[in-house]
Write a protein that holds these residues in place. Sequence first.
Motif, PDB file in Angstrom:
ATOM      1  N   UNK A 276      64.903  94.657  -5.919  1.00  0.00           N
ATOM      2  CA  UNK A 276      65.639  93.393  -5.911  1.00  0.00           C
ATOM      3  C   UNK A 276      65.359  92.647  -4.609  1.00  0.00           C
ATOM      4  N   UNK A 277      65.222  91.318  -4.692  1.00  0.00           N
ATOM      5  CA  UNK A 277      64.960  90.528  -3.494  1.00  0.00           C
ATOM      6  C   UNK A 277      66.152  90.462  -2.570  1.00  0.00           C
ATOM      7  N   UNK A 278      67.334  90.297  -3.157  1.00  0.00           N
ATOM      8  CA  UNK A 278      68.574  90.202  -2.394  1.00  0.00           C
ATOM      9  C   UNK A 278      69.636  91.047  -3.094  1.00  0.00           C
ATOM     10  N   UNK A 279      70.522  91.638  -2.309  1.00  0.00           N
ATOM     11  CA  UNK A 279      71.631  92.404  -2.877  1.00  0.00           C
ATOM     12  C   UNK A 279      72.919  92.000  -2.166  1.00  0.00           C
ATOM     13  N   UNK A 280      73.916  91.622  -2.964  1.00  0.00           N
ATOM     14  CA  UNK A 280      75.267  91.399  -2.454  1.00  0.00           C
ATOM     15  C   UNK A 280      76.201  92.403  -3.104  1.00  0.00           C
ATOM     16  N   UNK A 281      77.274  92.722  -2.404  1.00  0.00           N
ATOM     17  CA  UNK A 281      78.274  93.619  -2.977  1.00  0.00           C
ATOM     18  C   UNK A 281      79.642  92.949  -2.883  1.00  0.00           C
ATOM     19  N   UNK A 282      80.434  93.135  -3.925  1.00  0.00           N
ATOM     20  CA  UNK A 282      81.783  92.567  -3.974  1.00  0.00           C
ATOM     21  C   UNK A 282      82.750  93.734  -4.031  1.00  0.00           C
ATOM     22  N   UNK A 283      83.574  93.874  -2.982  1.00  0.00           N
ATOM     23  CA  UNK A 283      84.427  95.056  -2.832  1.00  0.00           C
ATOM     24  C   UNK A 283      85.805  94.652  -2.305  1.00  0.00           C
ATOM     25  N   UNK A 284      86.798  95.555  -2.387  1.00  0.00           N
ATOM     26  CA  UNK A 284      88.073  95.311  -1.706  1.00  0.00           C
ATOM     27  C   UNK A 284      87.835  95.234  -0.193  1.00  0.00           C
ATOM     28  N   UNK A 285      88.811  94.727   0.526  1.00  0.00           N
ATOM     29  CA  UNK A 285      88.664  94.559   1.974  1.00  0.00           C
ATOM     30  C   UNK A 285      88.353  95.870   2.689  1.00  0.00           C
ATOM     31  N   UNK A 286      88.862  96.975   2.161  1.00  0.00           N
ATOM     32  CA  UNK A 286      88.625  98.267   2.821  1.00  0.00           C
ATOM     33  C   UNK A 286      87.156  98.651   2.843  1.00  0.00           C
ATOM     34  N   UNK A 287      86.348  97.988   2.037  1.00  0.00           N
ATOM     35  CA  UNK A 287      84.928  98.315   1.991  1.00  0.00           C
ATOM     36  C   UNK A 287      84.078  97.534   2.958  1.00  0.00           C
ATOM     37  N   UNK A 288      84.676  96.543   3.621  1.00  0.00           N
ATOM     38  CA  UNK A 288      83.871  95.657   4.463  1.00  0.00           C
ATOM     39  C   UNK A 288      83.169  96.401   5.601  1.00  0.00           C
ATOM     40  N   UNK A 289      83.931  97.101   6.413  1.00  0.00           N
ATOM     41  CA  UNK A 289      83.338  97.781   7.565  1.00  0.00           C
ATOM     42  C   UNK A 289      82.379  98.902   7.152  1.00  0.00           C
ATOM     43  N   UNK A 290      82.745  99.763   6.192  1.00  0.00           N
ATOM     44  CA  UNK A 290      81.793 100.810   5.786  1.00  0.00           C
ATOM     45  C   UNK A 290      80.455 100.250   5.318  1.00  0.00           C
TER      46      UNK A 290
END
Length: 519
Positions: A276-290
């Motif tokens: 994939x050229x680009x990858x984004x992830x959509x997660x709860x806030x607790x996933x931001x730092x990890x």
Amino acid sequence: MKIFSKEQIYEGDKLTVERQKVSSTDLMERAGAQLFNWMHVRLQGAQVPIHIFCGIGNNGGDGLVLARHLILDGYNVKTYVVNCSDKRSKDFLINYDRIKNVTKEWPTLLSCKEDFPEINAQDIIVDAIFGIGLNRPVDTWVKDLFVHFRKSKAFTLSIDVPSGLDTDKVPQDEDAVVWASYTLSFVTPKLVFFLPETVKYTVQWEVLDIGLDVNFLSETATEVELIGKHEVLPVYKPRDKFSHKGQFGHSLIIGGSYGKIGAVTLAGRGALAAGAGLVSVYVPKCGYMPLQSSFPEAMVITDADEEKITNISFEMKPTVIGFGVGVGTDAKTIKAFEDFLKKNKTPLVIDADGINILTKKKTLLKLLPEQTILTPHPKELERLVGKWTDDFDKLEKVKAISKKHNLIIVIKGANTITVSQDKLYVNSTGNPGLATAGSGDVLTGVITGLISQGYNPLDASVFGVYLHGKSADIAVEDFGYQSLIASHVIDYLGEAYKDLFKQPEQPQVAEEPVDEKKK
């Protein structure tokens, strides 16, 4: 490789006889000669006792041809006729007469348990009793013969299929089937060689070419295909020298909940490693730092909620969306997914809790875009389609839901099967090392990443399953089954791609020794 049904094999035999102007006896001679060649290459004249058990149909005729060739070549052969009926096929009788011309020791007639010969563990059993033509229950004394084979612990070679095994049914009695060490299958492997409930009846298999009509083989469509390197190579999309990331799409992985952010990380990394050229992830806030610390290549979008997804909203326009890994089944998450589906037109790959949400609220199936891909493990599949009586019933149930909602369903297992409408694609790669946490998340990412690059959903599913399994096959050489983890599968995806273009190693031929006396 096409996997022909038994009806198609019968038709192929018939057309070959007509088009090549040969007799069915000639075709049987070809089959028996191929069996002999296979054994002779491996035995090289070794005088191990070979017990050949022949039925009274065409499979038995193949066995008689094999026995004749082995006898003529000086092997230690004992031939038996399993007298389970008064009817004999024409070609069996012809070859029964022929074997009498090459040995004084005619085949021994077996009619009951008392006739069974002694077989030692060091001997070889050849099972040429029923083949694919069995259409009735196995007699009790014949079942006892099969048990006798197993108790002997001798190497058992079955011709075409292990006797007693239907090509389209799961046996009710496992003692009524020969448990083969190896099966030499004519023309095509059989679907039963790959199903969880029937795979145990042959440890290994190999296909023998008996020269069926080439036009029949190339023009006949089959419902089942076995997927290997040669099948996926035409699907592969090479990259141009001047390619840039914008040409390979933008994968969005939606998932994760408190304590399950790793699933999203694995899926996202799988998508990126698949190309994939680009990858984004959509997660709860607790996933931001990890995610920001462990997966720097990804762009991270967060939900307003700290621990779970409660609303799916983003401004970007992804090429494809992978949903469900680690997402949980909280009521708010289910509502968010339903609201998302009502407005979504982007291709979807759904795994794990995404599938569990669909099974909790099956009306959502109607909202899925056409050719949505579902990748359930066995328990998730059961929740989706209901309980099944056996593996063939399972396949029928999956085909039914695939047709009803125009879905592609990837049935994960030792031989993962991708189902699209009435078509089955049986994967040939993978190993027990994949029985580890997160390997399914990686597969979701790989398939998502392939769609991102422009592969259609079916090709992405079949190719993705192949690459995922091949990566594990390469990685297991370094880590072994027990120590293989999901991250290794991601790390070795590049090797799986490179393997597509590796040529098989040519065996080295030893030079002939020089005879000093003739110098």
